[in-house]
Write an enzyme that holds these catalytic residues in place. Structure first.
Site, PDB file in Angstrom:
ATOM      1  N   GLY A 285      11.183   0.540  12.914  1.00  0.00           N
ATOM      2  CA  GLY A 285      10.664   1.902  12.939  1.00  0.00           C
ATOM      3  C   GLY A 285      10.757   2.575  11.583  1.00  0.00           C
ATOM      4  O   GLY A 285      11.438   2.089  10.668  1.00  0.00           O
ATOM      5  N   THR A 286      10.076   3.725  11.466  1.00  0.00           N
ATOM      6  CA  THR A 286       9.982   4.395  10.156  1.00  0.00           C
ATOM      7  C   THR A 286      11.332   4.956   9.680  1.00  0.00           C
ATOM      8  O   THR A 286      11.600   4.985   8.483  1.00  0.00           O
ATOM      9  CB  THR A 286       8.914   5.505  10.198  1.00  0.00           C
ATOM     10  OG1 THR A 286       9.011   6.207  11.442  1.00  0.00           O
ATOM     11  CG2 THR A 286       7.515   4.944  10.073  1.00  0.00           C
TER      12      THR A 286
ATOM     13  N   ARG B 215     -22.980 -12.257 -19.642  1.00  0.00           N
ATOM     14  CA  ARG B 215     -21.677 -12.780 -19.202  1.00  0.00           C
ATOM     15  C   ARG B 215     -20.591 -12.370 -20.190  1.00  0.00           C
ATOM     16  O   ARG B 215     -20.878 -11.790 -21.241  1.00  0.00           O
ATOM     17  CB  ARG B 215     -21.787 -14.292 -19.051  1.00  0.00           C
ATOM     18  CG  ARG B 215     -22.723 -14.669 -17.876  1.00  0.00           C
ATOM     19  CD  ARG B 215     -23.093 -16.127 -17.902  1.00  0.00           C
ATOM     20  NE  ARG B 215     -21.924 -16.986 -17.981  1.00  0.00           N
ATOM     21  CZ  ARG B 215     -21.962 -18.248 -18.413  1.00  0.00           C
ATOM     22  NH1 ARG B 215     -23.106 -18.784 -18.820  1.00  0.00           N
ATOM     23  NH2 ARG B 215     -20.865 -18.962 -18.441  1.00  0.00           N
TER      24      ARG B 215
ATOM     25  N   ARG C  15      -4.016  -5.567  13.101  1.00  0.00           N
ATOM     26  CA  ARG C  15      -5.365  -5.199  13.519  1.00  0.00           C
ATOM     27  C   ARG C  15      -6.405  -5.341  12.407  1.00  0.00           C
ATOM     28  O   ARG C  15      -7.591  -5.304  12.669  1.00  0.00           O
ATOM     29  CB  ARG C  15      -5.375  -3.756  14.064  1.00  0.00           C
ATOM     30  CG  ARG C  15      -4.793  -3.652  15.461  1.00  0.00           C
ATOM     31  CD  ARG C  15      -4.582  -2.216  15.852  1.00  0.00           C
ATOM     32  NE  ARG C  15      -3.488  -1.611  15.092  1.00  0.00           N
ATOM     33  CZ  ARG C  15      -3.272  -0.305  15.025  1.00  0.00           C
ATOM     34  NH1 ARG C  15      -4.071   0.525  15.659  1.00  0.00           N
ATOM     35  NH2 ARG C  15      -2.264   0.160  14.327  1.00  0.00           N
TER      36      ARG C  15
ATOM     37  N   ARG D  59     -42.138 -29.908 -34.833  1.00  0.00           N
ATOM     38  CA  ARG D  59     -43.126 -30.171 -33.788  1.00  0.00           C
ATOM     39  C   ARG D  59     -43.793 -31.544 -34.001  1.00  0.00           C
ATOM     40  O   ARG D  59     -44.073 -31.929 -35.126  1.00  0.00           O
ATOM     41  CB  ARG D  59     -44.169 -29.071 -33.921  1.00  0.00           C
ATOM     42  CG  ARG D  59     -44.887 -28.731 -32.679  1.00  0.00           C
ATOM     43  CD  ARG D  59     -45.886 -27.638 -32.991  1.00  0.00           C
ATOM     44  NE  ARG D  59     -45.275 -26.367 -33.369  1.00  0.00           N
ATOM     45  CZ  ARG D  59     -45.941 -25.424 -34.019  1.00  0.00           C
ATOM     46  NH1 ARG D  59     -47.172 -25.591 -34.391  1.00  0.00           N
ATOM     47  NH2 ARG D  59     -45.343 -24.289 -34.302  1.00  0.00           N
TER      48      ARG D  59
ATOM     49  N   LYS E 285      -0.790  -5.997   5.166  1.00  0.00           N
ATOM     50  CA  LYS E 285      -1.567  -4.754   5.054  1.00  0.00           C
ATOM     51  C   LYS E 285      -1.529  -4.079   3.682  1.00  0.00           C
ATOM     52  O   LYS E 285      -2.575  -3.676   3.179  1.00  0.00           O
ATOM     53  CB  LYS E 285      -1.131  -3.778   6.144  1.00  0.00           C
ATOM     54  CG  LYS E 285      -1.868  -2.458   6.071  1.00  0.00           C
ATOM     55  CD  LYS E 285      -2.172  -1.859   7.392  1.00  0.00           C
ATOM     56  CE  LYS E 285      -1.179  -0.852   7.822  1.00  0.00           C
ATOM     57  NZ  LYS E 285      -1.613  -0.095   8.979  1.00  0.00           N
TER      58      LYS E 285
ATOM     59  N   TYR F 120     -23.459 -26.850 -25.476  1.00  0.00           N
ATOM     60  CA  TYR F 120     -22.469 -27.672 -24.775  1.00  0.00           C
ATOM     61  C   TYR F 120     -22.831 -29.141 -24.914  1.00  0.00           C
ATOM     62  O   TYR F 120     -23.951 -29.534 -24.586  1.00  0.00           O
ATOM     63  CB  TYR F 120     -22.468 -27.244 -23.295  1.00  0.00           C
ATOM     64  CG  TYR F 120     -21.387 -27.857 -22.457  1.00  0.00           C
ATOM     65  CD1 TYR F 120     -20.067 -27.899 -22.896  1.00  0.00           C
ATOM     66  CD2 TYR F 120     -21.678 -28.372 -21.195  1.00  0.00           C
ATOM     67  CE1 TYR F 120     -19.072 -28.458 -22.106  1.00  0.00           C
ATOM     68  CE2 TYR F 120     -20.687 -28.922 -20.396  1.00  0.00           C
ATOM     69  CZ  TYR F 120     -19.384 -28.964 -20.858  1.00  0.00           C
ATOM     70  OH  TYR F 120     -18.404 -29.510 -20.074  1.00  0.00           O
TER      71      TYR F 120
ATOM     72  N   ASN G 255      -5.828   0.979   9.685  1.00  0.00           N
ATOM     73  CA  ASN G 255      -5.228   0.066  10.658  1.00  0.00           C
ATOM     74  C   ASN G 255      -6.195  -1.024  11.079  1.00  0.00           C
ATOM     75  O   ASN G 255      -5.798  -2.050  11.602  1.00  0.00           O
ATOM     76  CB  ASN G 255      -4.784   0.840  11.902  1.00  0.00           C
ATOM     77  CG  ASN G 255      -3.732   1.871  11.546  1.00  0.00           C
ATOM     78  OD1 ASN G 255      -2.687   1.538  10.998  1.00  0.00           O
ATOM     79  ND2 ASN G 255      -4.037   3.128  11.803  1.00  0.00           N
TER      80      ASN G 255
ATOM     81  N   GLY H  64       1.356  11.368  16.064  1.00  0.00           N
ATOM     82  CA  GLY H  64       2.433  12.221  16.561  1.00  0.00           C
ATOM     83  C   GLY H  64       1.926  13.661  16.597  1.00  0.00           C
ATOM     84  O   GLY H  64       1.239  14.100  15.679  1.00  0.00           O
TER      85      GLY H  64
HETATM   86  C1  UD1 Z   1       3.469   7.320  12.281  1.00  0.00           C
HETATM   87  C2  UD1 Z   1       4.208   8.584  12.741  1.00  0.00           C
HETATM   88  C3  UD1 Z   1       3.225   9.486  13.477  1.00  0.00           C
HETATM   89  C4  UD1 Z   1       2.054   9.819  12.581  1.00  0.00           C
HETATM   90  C5  UD1 Z   1       1.402   8.545  12.065  1.00  0.00           C
HETATM   91  C6  UD1 Z   1       0.374   8.894  11.021  1.00  0.00           C
HETATM   92  C7  UD1 Z   1       6.484   7.789  13.210  1.00  0.00           C
HETATM   93  C8  UD1 Z   1       7.470   7.488  14.258  1.00  0.00           C
HETATM   94  N1  UD1 Z   1       5.278   8.175  13.622  1.00  0.00           N
HETATM   95  O1  UD1 Z   1       3.047   6.629  13.437  1.00  0.00           O
HETATM   96  O2  UD1 Z   1       3.866  10.667  13.888  1.00  0.00           O
HETATM   97  O3  UD1 Z   1       1.123  10.624  13.277  1.00  0.00           O
HETATM   98  O4  UD1 Z   1       2.371   7.689  11.444  1.00  0.00           O
HETATM   99  O5  UD1 Z   1      -0.364   7.751  10.669  1.00  0.00           O
HETATM  100  O6  UD1 Z   1       6.779   7.692  12.054  1.00  0.00           O
HETATM  101  N2  UD1 Z   1       6.662   0.956   8.623  1.00  0.00           N
HETATM  102  C9  UD1 Z   1       7.685   0.286   8.022  1.00  0.00           C
HETATM  103  N3  UD1 Z   1       8.706  -0.191   8.790  1.00  0.00           N
HETATM  104  C10 UD1 Z   1       8.752   0.003  10.136  1.00  0.00           C
HETATM  105  C11 UD1 Z   1       7.702   0.695  10.737  1.00  0.00           C
HETATM  106  C12 UD1 Z   1       6.670   1.173   9.956  1.00  0.00           C
HETATM  107  O7  UD1 Z   1       7.674   0.098   6.796  1.00  0.00           O
HETATM  108  O8  UD1 Z   1       9.711  -0.446  10.751  1.00  0.00           O
HETATM  109  C13 UD1 Z   1       5.590   1.478   7.788  1.00  0.00           C
HETATM  110  C14 UD1 Z   1       4.237   0.903   8.148  1.00  0.00           C
HETATM  111  O9  UD1 Z   1       3.955  -0.227   7.342  1.00  0.00           O
HETATM  112  C15 UD1 Z   1       3.305   2.062   7.819  1.00  0.00           C
HETATM  113  C16 UD1 Z   1       4.161   3.313   8.080  1.00  0.00           C
HETATM  114  O10 UD1 Z   1       5.497   2.868   8.028  1.00  0.00           O
HETATM  115  O11 UD1 Z   1       2.919   2.060   6.453  1.00  0.00           O
HETATM  116  C17 UD1 Z   1       3.857   3.997   9.408  1.00  0.00           C
HETATM  117  O12 UD1 Z   1       4.154   3.125  10.466  1.00  0.00           O
HETATM  118  P1  UD1 Z   1       3.237   2.979  11.750  1.00  0.00           P
HETATM  119  O13 UD1 Z   1       3.810   1.952  12.642  1.00  0.00           O
HETATM  120  O14 UD1 Z   1       1.813   2.821  11.341  1.00  0.00           O
HETATM  121  O15 UD1 Z   1       3.448   4.409  12.439  1.00  0.00           O
HETATM  122  P2  UD1 Z   1       2.466   5.116  13.411  1.00  0.00           P
HETATM  123  O16 UD1 Z   1       2.649   4.585  14.773  1.00  0.00           O
HETATM  124  O17 UD1 Z   1       1.104   5.121  12.871  1.00  0.00           O
HETATM  125 MG    MG Z   2       0.030   3.929  11.474  1.00  0.00          MG
END
Ligand code: UD1
Ligand code: MG
Length: 464
Positions: A87-88, A339, A17, A446, A24, A393, A233, A151
């Site tokens: 996922g995180t 400079r 985004r 001159r 990012k 120069y 984002n 969340g």
């Molecule tokens: C996450 C939280 C949410 C919270 C929000 C705050 C979870 C499941 N949810 O959601 O509760 O309110 O952040 O901003 O954690 N990332 C990875 N690998 C992955 C997925 C994500 O490194 O597989 C990194 C992303 O680059 C980012 C961070 O983890 O820096 C958070 O991931 P993002 O997808 O933005 O989570 P949110 O949906 O925002």
């Molecule tokens: Mg996020």
């Protein structure tokens, strides 16, 4: 007792985004990249609390670029690769799989790469709570009027749990307390609970948030100001975050005695230092490794990058400084350009439409109007008239001009470098200096004037 912490920066995400070419974590933020902020704050957090441990960046999307950027600047940062962004929780698993050492730290800190406003202060508060209340995990939370996307925090008996937006019921979506994504966890606790995290949710992702449970010894620490956790984002959030960081910087400087005429239109990057008593006008940009002393005047429209400005110096309206050095009481501008390598001596003066490059000017020297000085040394108290040029120069090389002290260089003169003028010399106006001058010499080149009385009418043309 020395505590140890493994700090994890989640930096595997793509950041679609933001619509930037860069991944990012490498999105620009002030004069840095997003990922620089958590890396720096963790470092401060470690030193302030005398913690042992190391920082690891979890990289995935365009990981070569992210890794190269971090490795070039932070030799001690380690990397964990998350092959697919599942996922995180999966990101944190990648971290624990990256080395056995990560399992040995007392605590694990998890921070996102895209929350640059979070500072060591929040991290320290979380650590205090974790230690004092002897709990297993702390998540930073805040209240948000429009909680969509975050969340939600559902508090339980001893602990709490987190429901992601997609999985929340209508009632749960109304909850305003939200998860920031910043956690401090006992390593033993997270290792035990991470094993059980599955992807049975609407996104099909492994949520790290699932390690928090209602009946466990986990705490949600609520911070009163949500702006701290603002994530980047999209470009609108990036602009907001940059504004917050600038205001924070300005407040810090103001608290130390810097006076701003209109701080909402003053742009000061993170590492810039400014001394007390200095006055900064609006529409000024101070960036890079700039260091400004006490009682300095920075007038409107000035742009100052990577420069050192000593006490009592003045940078007048619309001047541009890049890699320059002003000694005590020096004055530059209005409308001057310094400079890299411009070194302006104590009390020296650079006036309007003057460009100085890679040149050292002694104490009290003056170049007041419309001149170019490049690759030169100009001695103390030497006065350079209007419209002077160092012809430095020759089309292939840059050559040096040396002018001694207490000289007078008349207006509309040039020095064809390499050339050297001694001390106490006088160069008549309109002179082109091509040969060295010994101390105390006078030079004039001159063309003699020819005056023909009554002849002007032959040259004055009238419109037909
Ligand atoms: C996450 C939280 C949410 C919270 C929000 C705050 C979870 C499941 N949810 O959601 O509760 O309110 O952040 O901003 O954690 N990332 C990875 N690998 C992955 C997925 C994500 O490194 O597989 C990194 C992303 O680059 C980012 C961070 O983890 O820096 C958070 O991931 P993002 O997808 O933005 O989570 P949110 O949906 O925002
Ligand atoms: Mg996020």
């Amino acid at each position: 007792m020395v505590m140890s912490i493994g700090a994890v920066i989640l930096a595997a995400g793509e950041g679609k985004r933001l619509k930037l070419d860069a991944p990012k974590p490498l999105a620009p933020c002030l004069d840095k990249k997003l990922v620089d902020f958590p890396l720096r704050e963790i470092q401060k957090f470690f030193s302030r609390n005398k913690l042992q441990g190391f920082r690891t960046a979890v990289v995935g999307h365009q990981r070569e670029l992210v890794t190269a950027y971090i490795a070039n600047r932070y030799a001690d940062v380690k990397f964990a690769i998350q092959a697919q962004q599942l996922g995180t929780a999966d990101a944190l698993r990648s971290y624990f799989n990256s080395s056995a050492e990560t399992h040995k730290f007392d605590f694990t800190l998890v921070i996102c790469a895209d929350t640059p406003v979070v500072s060591e202060l929040e991290l320290t508060e979380m650590l205090k709570l974790l230690v004092e209340e002897k709990c297993d995990a702390v998540a930073a939370t805040f209240f948000e009027a429009n909680p969509s996307g975050y969340g939600r925090i559902i508090r339980g008996k001893t602990g709490f749990h987190i429901v992601e937006e997609k999985d929340a019921s209508d009632d749960q979506r109304k909850i305003n307390e939200v998860n920031s994504g910043l956690y401090l966890l006992k390593t033993a606790y997270v290792l035990e609970h991470l094993k059980n995290v599955d992807s049975n949710n609407k996104s099909g992702e492994f949520y790290l948030t699932d390690i928090f449970k209602d009946d466990l010894n986990v705490k949600a620490l609520t911070f009163p100001v949500g702006d701290i956790f603002l994530g980047v984002n999209n470009l609108e959030q990036l602009e907001r975050v940059e504004k917050i960081l600038r205001l924070k910087k300005i407040k810090e400087l103001r608290d130390h005695g810097v006076r701003f005429i209109d701080s909402t239109h003053t742009y000061i990057d993170d590492e810039v230092e400014v001394g007390a008593g200095t006055i900064i006008y609006p529409n000024t940009f101070l960036s890079g490794k700039t260091k400004i002393g006490k009682n300095v005047l920075i007038e409107m429209g000035s742009q100052i990058k990577d420069s050192f400005i000593a006490d009592n110096a003045q940078v007048l309206t619309y001047s541009i400084l890049d890699g320059a050095r002003l000694h005590i009481g020096a004055q530059v501008g209005p409308l001057a350009r310094l400079r890299p390598g411009a070194d302006i001596g104590e009390g020296a003066k650079i006036g309007n439409f003057v460009e100085i490059k890679k040149s050292v000017l002694g104490k009290g020297a003056k170049v007041s109007h419309l001149s170019y000085v490049g690759d030169a040394f100009i001695g103390e108290e030497t006065n350079i008239g209007c419209g002077f040029i160092t012809c430095n120069y020759d089309g292939a090389n840059k050559n040096v001009t040396k002018i001694g002290k207490n000289c007078f260089i008349g207006s509309d003169s040039q020095t064809v470098a390499p050339v050297e003028i001694g001390d106490n010399c006088f160069v008549a106006s309109s002179t082109t200096i091509t040969k060295d001058m010994p101390d105390g010499a006078f030079a004039i080149s001159r063309t003699p004037q020819v005056t023909k009385e009554g002849m002007a009418h032959r040259f004055i043309k009238k419109k037909q």
